[in-house]
Design a protein around this motif. Structure first.
Motif, mmCIF file in Angstrom:
data_model
loop_
_atom_site.group_PDB
_atom_site.id
_atom_site.type_symbol
_atom_site.label_atom_id
_atom_site.label_comp_id
_atom_site.label_asym_id
_atom_site.label_seq_id
_atom_site.Cartn_x
_atom_site.Cartn_y
_atom_site.Cartn_z
ATOM 1 N N SER A 90 30.404 -40.664 44.907
ATOM 2 C CA SER A 90 30.765 -40.181 46.239
ATOM 3 C C SER A 90 30.087 -40.996 47.334
ATOM 4 N N ASP A 92 28.142 -39.739 49.386
ATOM 5 C CA ASP A 92 26.757 -39.257 49.388
ATOM 6 C C ASP A 92 25.852 -40.182 48.580
ATOM 7 N N SER A 95 25.150 -43.301 50.572
ATOM 8 C CA SER A 95 24.289 -42.963 51.704
ATOM 9 C C SER A 95 22.849 -42.756 51.244
ATOM 10 N N ASN A 96 22.689 -42.019 50.153
ATOM 11 C CA ASN A 96 21.343 -41.739 49.642
ATOM 12 C C ASN A 96 20.661 -42.987 49.092
ATOM 13 N N ALA A 137 24.429 -42.489 57.229
ATOM 14 C CA ALA A 137 24.232 -41.039 57.139
ATOM 15 C C ALA A 137 25.102 -40.304 58.153
ATOM 16 N N ASN A 140 28.657 -40.432 56.897
ATOM 17 C CA ASN A 140 28.787 -39.567 55.727
ATOM 18 C C ASN A 140 28.844 -38.095 56.129
ATOM 19 N N LYS A 141 28.030 -37.711 57.089
ATOM 20 C CA LYS A 141 28.031 -36.319 57.554
ATOM 21 C C LYS A 141 29.385 -35.944 58.141
ATOM 22 N N ASN A 144 32.081 -35.728 55.405
ATOM 23 C CA ASN A 144 32.021 -34.471 54.654
ATOM 24 C C ASN A 144 32.631 -33.319 55.444
#
Length: 223
Positions: A90, A92, A95-96, A137, A140-141, A144
């Motif tokens: 994903s 996420d 991003s992580n 980030a 990505n936020k 989502n």
């Protein structure tokens, strides 16, 4: 008016899917290509002896890889390849990945290519990992929120689109220009609903609708 806002919100979400799609694919392919070149091939993140990076990843990042492999196995990939796993991770995950300082630290050797600039060759000279991490980030936020069908009509859409295109451009300005050219975000956000509209952003009188067919008692319908 509430229904109009709901429909406009859906139109905005639909319009953003394309640039978000391009950003996600660009990001994951760029990171994968650079990591593969630097760490011995496409298995750089696989949880076995062939994956030199896996033991040094954060536990949450490792879990995401293991879960991706498990999902692929359940749906008919008994031995998922690295490319299979990359495609199933994903936003996420990517991003992580920028939370790992050791992966993105500037190289100690003089003249060595910094991994961050290998992934993003057009990153401004004054920018570093924190800037990229914050940008990814934020995207990505928002991504989502779109995926979870949350209200986004009150967001700063132009700023978000600029952020998405900026991220793409750090890797490829040509791809960013292409995404901008084919994006419909600006057209949608320029037509917010008003009390006078029957459809979100358009007067009903301007919408061309074909008249409905009139069926008689003896009308034969095609099979």
């Amino acid at each position: 008016m509430a229904i109009k806002l709901y429909l406009w919100n859906a139109r905005i979400a639909k319009a953003f899917l394309f640039p978000l799609h391009v950003a996600e694919v660009t990001l994951r392919n760029a990171v994968h290509a650079s990591m593969s070149a630097r760490y011995g091939g496409p298995n750089w993140m696989m949880p076995n002896a062939a994956g030199p990076i896996y033991p040094y990843l954060h536990t949450r990042t490792q879990d995401a890889i293991v879960k991706a492999i498990s999902r692929l196995t359940r749906v008919g990939f008994p031995a998922p390849t690295a490319d299979d796993v990359i495609g199933s991770l994903s936003f996420d995950f990517w991003s992580n990945l920028f939370r790992h300082p050791s992966l993105w630290a500037p190289p100690p050797q003089p003249g060595a290519v910094w991994l961050l600039r290998d992934v993003f060759p057009n990153l401004p000279a004054r920018h570093g990992k924190p800037d990229v991490q914050q940008l990814v980030a934020r995207i990505n936020k928002f991504r989502n929120r779109v995926a979870h069908h949350e209200p986004i009509y009150g967001e700063k859409h132009r700023e978000i689109l600029d952020a998405v295109l900026t991220l793409i451009g750090y890797r490829s300005p040509a791809t960013a220009d292409w995404a901008k050219q084919h994006s419909t975000v600006m057209e949608v956000i320029r037509t917010p609903p008003t009390p006078a509209t029957y459809l979100p952003g358009k007067l009903l009188s301007t919408v061309k609708m074909a008249p409905p067919p009139i069926l008689g008692r003896d009308t034969t319908l095609a099979a």
